[in-house]
Enzyme design. Structure first.
Site, short mmCIF file in Angstrom:
data_model
loop_
_atom_site.label_atom_id
_atom_site.label_comp_id
_atom_site.label_asym_id
_atom_site.label_seq_id
_atom_site.Cartn_x
_atom_site.Cartn_y
_atom_site.Cartn_z
CB ALA A 184 18.65 32.22 55.34
N GLY A 241 14.66 30.48 52.15
CA GLY A 241 14.04 31.74 52.51
C GLY A 241 13.65 32.56 51.29
CD GLU A 268 10.90 29.72 54.44
OE1 GLU A 268 12.07 30.13 54.56
OE2 GLU A 268 10.32 29.07 55.33
CD GLU A 320 14.70 26.01 53.87
OE1 GLU A 320 14.32 25.11 53.10
OE2 GLU A 320 14.33 27.19 53.75
N1 T1G Z 1 23.65 32.33 51.04
C1 T1G Z 1 24.87 32.84 50.73
N2 T1G Z 1 25.69 32.34 49.79
C2 T1G Z 1 25.25 31.27 49.13
C3 T1G Z 1 23.97 30.67 49.37
C4 T1G Z 1 23.17 31.25 50.38
N3 T1G Z 1 21.96 30.77 50.67
N4 T1G Z 1 23.84 29.61 48.53
C5 T1G Z 1 24.97 29.55 47.82
N5 T1G Z 1 25.81 30.53 48.17
C6 T1G Z 1 27.13 30.82 47.60
C7 T1G Z 1 28.03 29.59 47.62
O1 T1G Z 1 28.64 29.47 48.90
C8 T1G Z 1 29.01 29.95 46.53
O2 T1G Z 1 29.87 30.93 47.07
C9 T1G Z 1 28.14 30.70 45.51
O3 T1G Z 1 26.96 31.11 46.23
C10 T1G Z 1 27.73 29.85 44.36
O4 T1G Z 1 27.16 28.68 44.96
C11 T1G Z 1 14.88 30.78 56.77
C12 T1G Z 1 17.08 29.36 57.13
C13 T1G Z 1 21.77 28.50 45.22
C14 T1G Z 1 21.47 26.40 43.87
O5 T1G Z 1 20.29 25.81 51.07
O6 T1G Z 1 21.83 25.13 46.70
O7 T1G Z 1 16.94 29.79 53.75
O8 T1G Z 1 32.02 29.70 46.70
O9 T1G Z 1 28.69 27.07 43.81
O10 T1G Z 1 25.97 25.63 41.69
O11 T1G Z 1 14.02 28.83 55.82
O12 T1G Z 1 24.36 27.36 45.99
O13 T1G Z 1 31.22 31.41 45.00
O14 T1G Z 1 32.01 32.15 47.29
O15 T1G Z 1 26.51 26.30 44.86
O16 T1G Z 1 25.00 27.88 40.89
C15 T1G Z 1 18.57 27.62 52.17
C16 T1G Z 1 22.01 26.55 49.08
C17 T1G Z 1 19.37 28.40 53.17
C18 T1G Z 1 20.59 27.04 49.08
C19 T1G Z 1 23.45 27.88 43.49
N6 T1G Z 1 19.20 27.76 50.88
N7 T1G Z 1 22.65 26.92 47.85
O17 T1G Z 1 24.18 26.77 42.98
O18 T1G Z 1 26.50 27.79 42.79
S1 T1G Z 1 18.65 28.16 54.76
C20 T1G Z 1 20.03 26.81 50.43
C21 T1G Z 1 22.50 26.12 46.75
C22 T1G Z 1 17.22 29.09 54.70
C23 T1G Z 1 15.08 29.75 55.72
C24 T1G Z 1 16.34 28.96 55.91
C25 T1G Z 1 23.30 26.56 45.56
C26 T1G Z 1 22.48 27.35 44.53
P1 T1G Z 1 31.39 31.07 46.47
P2 T1G Z 1 27.26 27.34 44.13
P3 T1G Z 1 25.42 26.98 41.99
#
Ligand code: T1G
Length: 694
Positions: A61, A102, A105, A125
């Site tokens: 997401a 997501g 998913e 999450e």
């Molecule tokens: N959405 C938007 N931007 C995201 C993002 C996301 N999910 N994840 C990372 N970014 C941005 C981050 O802020 C940074 O931005 C850039 O990407 C690089 O991130 C319904 C509700 C994916 C493994 O928890 O673990 O889905 O600073 O420095 O080291 O069930 O980011 O460059 O402007 O971390 O290569 C669940 C969280 C959401 C994944 C990449 N997803 N992200 O790591 O780069 S909740 C997460 C990470 C959800 C559903 C629920 C890592 C990464 P900027 P980075 P990286």
């Protein structure tokens, strides 16, 4: 457009294109549904491939949409997955690099999944204090089995795609070009008559599902103290096992809605964003060129210098380690080796890796040997005269463009920079002991520190796995400046009626890793003593309780002298309340003419935490920190502030600044009240009904 649509050899290819990680924001979700509809309507298309452009299939997401109307605007992720799963033509998810939250998913809603090796597969999450909210708790167990799924969901930890190759998650592991192989696979299944398999129709096979889930619950409960999400994850998975897919999805939904409102989830999301926001410096564009850092010099092989050197060696950077005396150098190297040996013993490092890392360290007694270094960090004695010697020497020896950093924790970085003819290359890099363990790095920006030096150090911090926070120049920067007011209140409360063990117990119950007196005994009471002596000179009218000085005058410096606020048994770090110290405190109150009173744990916590908040507000007003979340990151990663409360500034927002200011005014009317003048920022924000982080 956040989604591209093309067709290729009778296959529709929907490409997610929402950099940086194809977060499933509204326009991406809409693009997927529109692409699927286009594919259904195109008779020449027999199947659909969904693939991610750039560095991810999808990171889940779009967290930038959290708490905005877009996050729940139709088509929601639930709707998208329903459309995917309901497609008459088979949908193949082609996964590379990252399929998280997501994103995974979405892939689970497809009929088939093709993956390259090396992709991070996760439902993270729980790390945001929520749980998979788009069917992940129901589909993943049906794809990889109950045990693997429960481990992944409750830990949030990524698993590499090749490790899941043997499970029912992937129908094909691509060896070559992912898109080519996904299109080929799609052509094959597109030629088959339906219906095509749905993960939701699979059974969750387990010889004793109920028993395993109970076992998981017993294991997670003690670890999930203060964090409600892990147990809710188990509840949702269990519902799917016991009640079937649809009821399981309903329970998952209830759990998701409940969790997303919790303060713990707000704190964890705040920390997630805060970590990333900290690396952004308002007036330093992300396009700022950075300097190449290939060789590092560290001056001082003591506890700090050795720990600092390890950070760079761990990241594969060669370090020249300079000391003034051979035995100090050898002692420093021996300590580094011992640290690595204990990592080998714990199975965290191999013996050959240990030797590789030690080989990256070049010990020397000659400044000359630093002349090739791109970055030189000094961790010498905390005295301005010594720093002057070091930096004027560096000015002669260091190559043009080398970054000259000081690990100073209390001295003025502008004064240090002025010891050189290149103040624009000078910066503070304040590591926290033990430097090779603590994540926090305060990057102290001098008045003349250039933007590319800052950008370079912030990027390097990521490489050495530190959370870097930029601080302006002031006494104590961000963390220590705030902790001084925290300790000041702790001492006042001893004088007014509390005892060390009660203060520590109260604030540890609040969630701090360690209370002020145990912490002071660990760090050494003489450090605070030296700072107070300086303070008495600089700010004679600043009231302090002298109780800590009395303690130090008796030589009770803490663990290092076997006695401090607490008594210690030889070789044992357990802190035992000290009758001698308690009697000394009571006598001191009497001597000051103070009638001791009972102080509640609530007052203890409120005064300690709000002391941090008030100083943090002043730090924001003065521009020493550029945003409140930076202050929170300092306290979450450097001072043991409880993660589930999100940091002192977020905690103040949770309490409400109106209530925070009222509490400050209450204490201002008490003994030692002059410390409680609310910062203007507190009063302003409270009046506007806002918070530090709103
Ligand atoms: N959405 C938007 N931007 C995201 C993002 C996301 N999910 N994840 C990372 N970014 C941005 C981050 O802020 C940074 O931005 C850039 O990407 C690089 O991130 C319904 C509700 C994916 C493994 O928890 O673990 O889905 O600073 O420095 O080291 O069930 O980011 O460059 O402007 O971390 O290569 C669940 C969280 C959401 C994944 C990449 N997803 N992200 O790591 O780069 S909740 C997460 C990470 C959800 C559903 C629920 C890592 C990464 P900027 P980075 P990286």
């Amino acid at each position: 457009m956040a989604v591209d649509y093309t067709t290729r050899d009778g296959i529709a290819v929907i490409t997610l294109n929402n950099p940086p990680v194809n977060g499933l924001g509204f326009s991406t979700r809409l693009g997927i549904v529109e692409g699927l509809e286009k594919a259904q309507a195109d008779a020449s298309v027999s199947a659909i491939v969904i693939i991610g452009a750039g560095k991810a299939f999808s990171g889940g997401a779009d967290i930038t949409e959290f708490n905005t109307p877009k996050a729940t605007q139709e088509p929601t992720l639930h709707t998208v997955i329903k459309v995917v799963e309901g497609s008459a033509k088979p949908v193949v998810a082609a996964i590379h690099s990252v399929a998280m939250g997501g994103g995974l998913e979405l892939a689970l809603g497809a009929h088939y999944r093709v993956a390259s090796a090396g992709a991070q597969i996760a439902l993270p999450e729980v790390k945001l204090g929520i749980l998979p909210g788009a069917g992940g708790t129901q589909r993943l167990p049906r794809a990889v089995g109950l045990e693997t799924a429960l481990n992944m969901i409750v830990s949030g930890a990524p698993v590499m795609s090749e490790k899941l190759a043997g499970t029912g998650l992937f129908d094909h592991m691509a060896q070559g070009d992912l898109l080519d192989e996904a299109v080929k696979f799609a052509q094959k299944v597109g030629a088959q008559s339906g219906p095509h398999p749905k993960v939701r129709d699979r059974k969750i096979e387990h010889p004793n599902a109920e028993g395993f889930i109970q076992f998981a619950r017993n294991g997670v409960t003690p670890l999930a103290k203060n964090f409600p999400a892990p147990l809710k994850c188990i509840d949702a998975v269990e519902a799917g096992v016991k009640l079937g897919f649809d009821k399981g999805v309903a329970v998952e939904r209830e759990c998701f809605v409940a969790l997303v409102q919790t303060p713990e989830s707000r704190a964890l999301r705040h920390a997630f964003f805060g970590e990333r926001a900290a690396s952004k410096i308002p007036d330093v564009p992300s396009s700022t060129p950075v300097r190449k850092i290939e060789r590092v010099g560290v001056i001082g092989a003591g506890t700090m210098g050795g720990g600092i050197a390890m950070n760079f060696v761990n990241a594969g950077l060669p370090v020249t380690l300079l000391e003034t005396k051979q035995e100090a150098l050898e002692r420093g190297l021996a300590t580094i080796r011992k640290n690595y040996e204990s990592a080998v013993k714990k199975g965290r490092l191999t013996a050959e890796k240990l030797e590789e890392r030690m080989a990256l360290i070049t010990p020397t007694l000659a400044y000359e040997d630093l002349k090739e270094a791109d970055l030189i960090i000094e961790a010498v004695f905390e005295e301005l005269g010594v720093k002057e010697q070091v930096f004027s020497k560096l000015d002669q020896v260091a190559k043009k463009g080398a970054i000259l950093a000081s690990n100073t924790s209390t001295l003025d970085v502008n004064k240090i920079a002025a010891f050189t003819k290149r103040p624009e290359d000078v910066v503070g890099m304040h590591f926290f002991s033990p430097a090779n363990v603590m994540k926090l790095l305060e990057v102290v920006r001098g008045a003349k520190t250039s933007k590319d030096v800052l950008a370079t150090v912030m990027q390097l911090a990521k490489k050495i796995k530190k959370t870097a926070v930029v601080s302006g120049v002031c006494d104590g920067f961000i963390g220590n400046r705030m902790i001084e007011q925290y300790l000041r209140q702790a001492l006042f409360m001893l004088e007014e009626g509390a005892l060390p063990a009660q203060v520590d117990r109260a604030v540890e119950k609040f969630g701090f890793a360690m209370g002020p007196f145990r912490m002071s005994d660990l760090a050494g009471n003489d450090i605070g003593w030296a700072i107070r002596k300086r303070r008495y000179q600089e700010k004679p009218d600043l009231k302090y309780s002298k109780i800590a000085d009395r303690l130090c005058e008796t030589g009770r410096f803490g663990q290092k002298t076997g006695a401090g606020w607490y008594d210690y048994k030889a070789g044992d770090r357990t802190a035992h309340p000290s009758k001698i110290v308690d009697e000394m405190i009571v006598a001191y109150s009497k001597e000051q003419g103070v009638t001791r009173r009972k102080i509640s744990d609530d007052e203890i916590v409120e005064r300690l935490v709000l002391a941090l908040v008030n100083e943090g507000a002043l730090i924001l007003e003065e521009g020493i920190a550029s945003k409140a979340s930076d202050i929170d990151m300092v306290y979450l990663t450097g001072y043991g502030f409880p993660l589930y409360r999100g940091g002192p500034m977020l905690y103040a927002d949770t309490v409400g600044l109106y209530n925070v200011e009222r509490a400050m005014r209450k204490y201002a009317a008490q003994t030692n009240g002059e410390a409680w003048k609310p910062a203007a920022r507190v009063t302003e924000l409270a009046a506007e009904g806002r918070g530090f982080n709103s």
